[in-house]
Design a protein around this motif. Sequence first.
Motif, PDB file in Angstrom:
ATOM      1  N   THR A  52       0.861  -1.180   0.000  1.00  0.00           N
ATOM      2  CA  THR A  52       0.000   0.000   0.000  1.00  0.00           C
ATOM      3  C   THR A  52       0.897   1.230   0.000  1.00  0.00           C
ATOM      4  O   THR A  52       1.951   1.229   0.628  1.00  0.00           O
ATOM      5  N   SER A  53       0.458   2.271  -0.652  1.00  0.00           N
ATOM      6  CA  SER A  53       1.245   3.495  -0.709  1.00  0.00           C
ATOM      7  C   SER A  53       1.504   4.057   0.678  1.00  0.00           C
ATOM      8  O   SER A  53       0.626   4.050   1.539  1.00  0.00           O
ATOM      9  N   THR A 105      -0.799   7.050   1.719  1.00  0.00           N
ATOM     10  CA  THR A 105      -2.209   6.828   2.024  1.00  0.00           C
ATOM     11  C   THR A 105      -2.457   6.983   3.514  1.00  0.00           C
ATOM     12  O   THR A 105      -1.803   6.364   4.326  1.00  0.00           O
ATOM     13  N   SER A 118      -9.063   4.929   2.026  1.00  0.00           N
ATOM     14  CA  SER A 118      -9.630   4.753   0.690  1.00  0.00           C
ATOM     15  C   SER A 118      -8.482   4.653  -0.303  1.00  0.00           C
ATOM     16  O   SER A 118      -8.050   5.645  -0.873  1.00  0.00           O
ATOM     17  N   CYS A 119      -7.979   3.451  -0.463  1.00  0.00           N
ATOM     18  CA  CYS A 119      -6.814   3.309  -1.327  1.00  0.00           C
ATOM     19  C   CYS A 119      -6.805   1.936  -1.981  1.00  0.00           C
ATOM     20  O   CYS A 119      -7.703   1.137  -1.789  1.00  0.00           O
ATOM     21  N   GLU A 160      -4.216  -1.510  -3.084  1.00  0.00           N
ATOM     22  CA  GLU A 160      -2.984  -2.263  -2.813  1.00  0.00           C
ATOM     23  C   GLU A 160      -2.566  -2.909  -4.121  1.00  0.00           C
ATOM     24  O   GLU A 160      -3.390  -3.116  -5.003  1.00  0.00           O
ATOM     25  N   ASP A 211      -8.900  -3.193  -4.047  1.00  0.00           N
ATOM     26  CA  ASP A 211      -9.415  -2.178  -3.124  1.00  0.00           C
ATOM     27  C   ASP A 211      -9.141  -2.631  -1.693  1.00  0.00           C
ATOM     28  O   ASP A 211      -9.479  -3.747  -1.318  1.00  0.00           O
ATOM     29  N   THR A 212      -8.546  -1.769  -0.882  1.00  0.00           N
ATOM     30  CA  THR A 212      -8.222  -2.155   0.492  1.00  0.00           C
ATOM     31  C   THR A 212      -9.460  -2.327   1.351  1.00  0.00           C
ATOM     32  O   THR A 212      -9.406  -3.015   2.365  1.00  0.00           O
ATOM     33  N   THR A 249      -0.426   9.383 -11.461  1.00  0.00           N
ATOM     34  CA  THR A 249      -0.824   9.777 -10.104  1.00  0.00           C
ATOM     35  C   THR A 249       0.109  10.845  -9.520  1.00  0.00           C
ATOM     36  O   THR A 249      -0.311  11.627  -8.681  1.00  0.00           O
TER      37      THR A 249
END
Length: 64
Positions: free
Chosen positions: A13-14, A17, A21-22, A24, A36-37, A59
């Motif tokens: 994951t970033s 974040t 709402s992010c 992976e 979707d996490t 991004t």
Amino acid sequence: MSQAEDEPLTWATSTYTNSGSCVEWARPPAAVLVRDTKCRERARLRLTEPAWQAFADWTKTATV
């Protein structure tokens, strides 16, 4: 770096974040999987490495 075919997926994951709402991503051979996490059991999006790189580059320039 991608993973070997028989290794389990390692999801990342970033570090930017902080909202929950992010997405992976994981790197199986010759692809990138995105999920979707908030709902990890649902479908994963499979991208080619060039498509993932283009998305990652985008991004960095996108504004919210």
